[in-house]
Design an enzyme around this catalytic site. Structure first.
Site, PDB file in Angstrom:
ATOM      1  N   ASP A  10       0.849  -1.187   0.000  1.00 62.22           N
ATOM      2  CA  ASP A  10       0.000   0.000   0.000  1.00 62.22           C
ATOM      3  C   ASP A  10       0.889   1.243   0.000  1.00 62.22           C
ATOM      4  OD1 ASP A  10      -1.987   1.831   0.315  1.00 62.22           O
ATOM      5  OD2 ASP A  10      -2.669   1.115   2.275  1.00 62.22           O
ATOM      6  N   ASP A 106      -3.450   2.739  -5.581  1.00 68.34           N
ATOM      7  CA  ASP A 106      -2.238   2.744  -4.753  1.00 68.34           C
ATOM      8  C   ASP A 106      -2.028   1.463  -3.953  1.00 68.34           C
ATOM      9  OD1 ASP A 106      -4.345   3.183  -3.018  1.00 68.34           O
ATOM     10  OD2 ASP A 106      -3.222   4.564  -1.749  1.00 68.34           O
ATOM     11  N   GLU A 107      -2.764   0.388  -4.319  1.00 72.19           N
ATOM     12  CA  GLU A 107      -2.621  -0.873  -3.582  1.00 72.19           C
ATOM     13  C   GLU A 107      -2.528  -2.042  -4.559  1.00 72.19           C
ATOM     14  OE1 GLU A 107      -5.863  -1.546  -0.871  1.00 72.19           O
ATOM     15  OE2 GLU A 107      -6.086   0.589  -0.508  1.00 72.19           O
TER      16      GLU A 107
HETATM   17 MG   LIG Z   1      -2.584   4.007   0.365  1.00 72.35          MG
END
Ligand SMILES: [Mg+2]
Length: 397
Positions: A10, A106-107
């Site tokens: 993450d 974003d993961e």
């Molecule tokens: Mg994040």
């Protein structure tokens, strides 16, 4: 079957961290990304570590944030650049495994089973490489299933690794509030509290049948997730690529020339793309336009957008892209609109409704409207009702 080794990586404060790589001076001041930095009612989309110290929160207004932190520096979002950083980060992951499944911008989940026994070493290596090569930090959760891996990346951050194993999960996972478990939103947490379930440990101890009695299908998912029996399948890179984007193209009876004609074409395409997104219950965060001219030369441009499955928003973004890249008046032979970087619509509700830049009430109204149109279409056929004008001459009915 042997347990898998799943990483959930993450990116920490993703938008803010990306902006800091361009403006290092922002690292030493409280800073946030806001939909409309100049409007008091603009919404905070992300904030850096220093802004967190002032208790600036995602989804509050610029006005509220400024009250807590008068010196807050605000930047407008640059979705296209965030998309590029997302590609770079995932390219690094792909050096280690063929199984990299993106989960939002974003993961990502990584199946790192080939490195079993060396989890710490590879988690540290990924963190170091992303920091050195891309300039942002990630936190890594490692476990034998996706749900605990995701929980792990959230457990300690920024720039940290959390290993959740069969030996320690009762210590780490069980004391956490149920709301920390993926899939447990505010409403579900409230309903669980009504039956006396507040921690993951308490949830894990409830009989599965009892939960399905209360929550239907979700009950079984909750039971499995709390007990570490969650999903451990990470999609291969390129798997289900078709489902990762939804596009529709059209060659028109007559070339599109005026902006009005382009709008008619764009609206028709956006309608069908959006309807398909809604059918799959996903939202896109990128809108791409492909234009072919009369010599069939093509150009392709894209734009990052707040998560959406609305025809109105997709059409608006597509028009913006066209106006930026195409000399209006030059004939367009074929137009394609593709919605990509898809994320589950439910996940958007949980995590990304925060990224709203438009008025939430207004948007919800539009969502209800377009979903009502879907129902009419499924009952009476696609041609029973349409948004905006058709044009026989262009071949759009
Ligand atoms: Mg994040």
């Amino acid at each position: 079957m042997a347990d898998k080794t799943i990483f959930h990586c993450d990116c920490n404060s993703f938008y803010a961290s990306v902006e800091e790589t361009f403006h290092p001076q922002y690292r030493s001041v409280p800073m946030a990304i806001a939909g409309d930095p100049n409007a008091r009612h603009g919404i905070i989309l992300a904030k850096n570590e220093l802004a967190k110290k002032y208790k600036v929160k995602t989804a509050e207004t610029v006005g509220q944030a400024r009250k807590k932190c008068p010196s807050l520096v605000l930047c407008p979002p640059r979705h296209k650049i965030y998309g590029e950083f997302c590609e770079r980060v995932n390219t690094v992951y792909a050096e280690y495994t063929d199984c990299v499944e993106r989960f939002g911008i974003d993961e990502s989940f990584l199946d790192m089973s080939i490195f079993a026994g060396e989890e710490e070493k590879y988690a540290a290596e990924l963190r170091r490489r992303i920091a050195q090569e891309i300039g942002i930090t990630i936190s890594v959760g490692v476990s034998w299933n996706k749900i605990f891996a995701k929980l792990g990346s959230d457990y300690k951050k920024p720039d940290a690794t959390t290993l959740i194993t069969k030996a320690n999960y009762k210590e780490i996972v069980f004391p956490l509030p149920v709301g920390d478990l993926f899939g447990v939103g505010k409403k579900t947490a409230e309903k669980l509290a009504e039956i006396g379930v507040r921690t993951i440990e308490q949830l894990a101890a409830v009989e599965c049948d009892y939960l399905t009695g209360h929550f239907g299908k979700l009950g079984e998912v909750l039971y499995r997730n709390a007990n570490g029996l969650g999903d451990d399948t990470v999609a291969k890179i390129g798997d289900g690529e078709a489902a990762k984007s939804v596009g529709n193209g059209m060659t028109f009876k007559r070339n599109l020339e005026t902006l009005a004609e382009i709008r008619i074409g764009t609206n028709a395409l956006a309608d069908s793309v959006a309807a398909r997104l809604r059918r799959h219950n996903v939202k896109c965060t990128t809108v791409q336009v492909t234009i072919k001219d009369t010599s069939l030369q093509s150009i392709q441009r894209q734009k990052g957008v707040s998560p959406t499955f609305l025809a109105t928003e997709i059409a608006k973004s597509a028009i913006e892209v066209i106006e930026l890249t195409w000399k209006i008046g030059k004939p367009i032979r074929m137009l394609t609109i593709t919605a990509s970087n898809l994320i589950p619509a439910d996940q958007v509700i949980q995590q990304l409704s925060l990224f709203e830049t438009t008025d939430t009430a207004k948007r919800e109204k539009q969502e209800r409207l377009e979903q009502a149109v879907d129902r009419i279409h499924s009952k009476f056929g696609e041609k029973s009702i349409r948004r905006g004008a058709g044009n026989k001459e262009l071949g759009i009915e």
